[in-house]
Design a protein around this motif. Structure first.
Motif, PDB file in Angstrom:
ATOM      1  N   THR A 174      31.984  43.138  47.463  1.00 55.93           N
ATOM      2  CA  THR A 174      32.991  43.665  46.528  1.00 55.93           C
ATOM      3  C   THR A 174      34.175  42.699  46.457  1.00 55.93           C
ATOM      4  N   PRO A 175      34.678  42.400  45.243  1.00 60.56           N
ATOM      5  CA  PRO A 175      35.842  41.504  45.140  1.00 60.56           C
ATOM      6  C   PRO A 175      37.019  42.026  45.962  1.00 60.56           C
ATOM      7  N   VAL A 176      37.711  41.106  46.623  1.00 59.35           N
ATOM      8  CA  VAL A 176      38.841  41.525  47.465  1.00 59.35           C
ATOM      9  C   VAL A 176      40.170  41.379  46.738  1.00 59.35           C
ATOM     10  N   GLU A 177      40.131  40.787  45.533  1.00 63.75           N
ATOM     11  CA  GLU A 177      41.349  40.659  44.723  1.00 63.75           C
ATOM     12  C   GLU A 177      41.032  41.182  43.334  1.00 63.75           C
ATOM     13  N   ALA A 178      42.069  41.588  42.604  1.00 63.28           N
ATOM     14  CA  ALA A 178      41.855  42.034  41.226  1.00 63.28           C
ATOM     15  C   ALA A 178      41.354  40.844  40.403  1.00 63.28           C
ATOM     16  N   THR A 179      40.228  41.014  39.723  1.00 61.46           N
ATOM     17  CA  THR A 179      39.669  39.923  38.910  1.00 61.46           C
ATOM     18  C   THR A 179      38.732  40.512  37.873  1.00 61.46           C
ATOM     19  N   ARG A 180      38.593  39.790  36.731  1.00 64.50           N
ATOM     20  CA  ARG A 180      37.592  40.256  35.773  1.00 64.50           C
ATOM     21  C   ARG A 180      36.269  39.518  35.983  1.00 64.50           C
ATOM     22  N   LEU A 181      36.261  38.612  36.957  1.00 64.85           N
ATOM     23  CA  LEU A 181      35.022  37.880  37.233  1.00 64.85           C
ATOM     24  C   LEU A 181      34.045  38.765  37.985  1.00 64.85           C
ATOM     25  N   LYS A 182      32.757  38.520  37.696  1.00 59.95           N
ATOM     26  CA  LYS A 182      31.715  39.261  38.425  1.00 59.95           C
ATOM     27  C   LYS A 182      31.088  38.329  39.454  1.00 59.95           C
TER      28      LYS A 182
END
Ligand SMILES: CSC[C@@H](O)[C@@H](O)C(=O)COP(=O)(O)O
Ligand SMILES: [Zn+2]
Length: 212
Positions: free
Chosen positions: A75-83
């Motif tokens: 799971t991403p650990v920072e806010a991002t729109r990348l998958k």
């Protein structure tokens, strides 16, 4: 667990950018295939962070959106729109059970051919060739078996099999008619292992043809 610094993150992204360009120059990322990751910061089998390639990108190109940080669950650990890579869960399992520092996944013609040649056996046998030493296996005429897993469309189903497939002295797992995951303590070590495996796959395939 201490927070990652910006420098740690940048260092991981720089390492990924460099190895991505190197492997792309060999044509090892056809048609957007492949994914790469580098672990960052502290590690326990149940808690770790890694930088991974974002999904679906042409890995022969460079962009500011090539990498993101994820946790041990992918799971991403920072806010991002990348998958994150569609195959991130496989990286999670490899880190959890090996404690590796970097993982490189490529689709090549020879890893696909070798995986199918020995797909039913569940491993690719490699006998007595010098480059086995690149895996830090020094015995004379060593024979190794590189594990091959089925290539299910459902990635969690593949991820479930990773723990049981890992052979301690073999830093790689092949997915049948798909590609290889090679790992190491560092990017440099993972690269050496990957290059050795790819040499072996070409050898195995060509030797199979010659023997006929
Ligand atoms: C375009 S074929 C490759 C994908 O299905 C997959 O196997 C792969 O290696 C790349 O997926 P990605 O989500 O970009 O990491
Ligand atoms: Zn793949």
């Amino acid at each position: 667990m201490t927070e990652l610094t910006l420098e740690q993150k940048q260092h991981a992204y720089d390492e990924l950018r460099e190895i991505k360009a190197n492997l792309a120059a060999r044509g090892w990322f056809p048609a957007t295939s492949g994914n790469l990751s580098v672990r960052v910061g502290e590690f326990t089998p149940d808690k770790f962070t890694f930088a991974v390639t974002s999904s679906g990108k042409d890995k022969s190109l460079q962009s500011p959106e090539d990498f993101l940080l994820v946790n041990e669950k992918g799971t991403p650990v920072e806010a991002t729109r990348l998958k994150p890579s569609a195959e991130t869960l496989i990286h999670c399992e490899i880190y959890k059970y090996t404690g590796a520092g970097a993982i490189l996944h490529v689709h090549t013609m020879f890893n696909n051919l070798a995986s199918e040649l020995y797909g039913e056996e569940g491993f690719i046998p490699v006998e007595g060739i010098e480059i086995i030493k690149a895996l830090n296996i020094w015995e004379e005429d060593a024979t190794i078996r590189i594990p091959v897993l089925p290539n299910y469309a459902d990635i969690p189903k593949i991820a479930e099999l990773v723990q049981g497939a890992i052979v301690p002295r073999i830093p790689g797992i092949v997915l049948r008619k798909h590609g290889i995951y090679a790992w190491g303590a560092s990017v440099a070590e993972a690269k050496r292992h990957l290059e050795a495996f790819e040499f072996m796959f070409e050898y195995v395939y060509r030797w199979h043809l010659l023997k006929k």
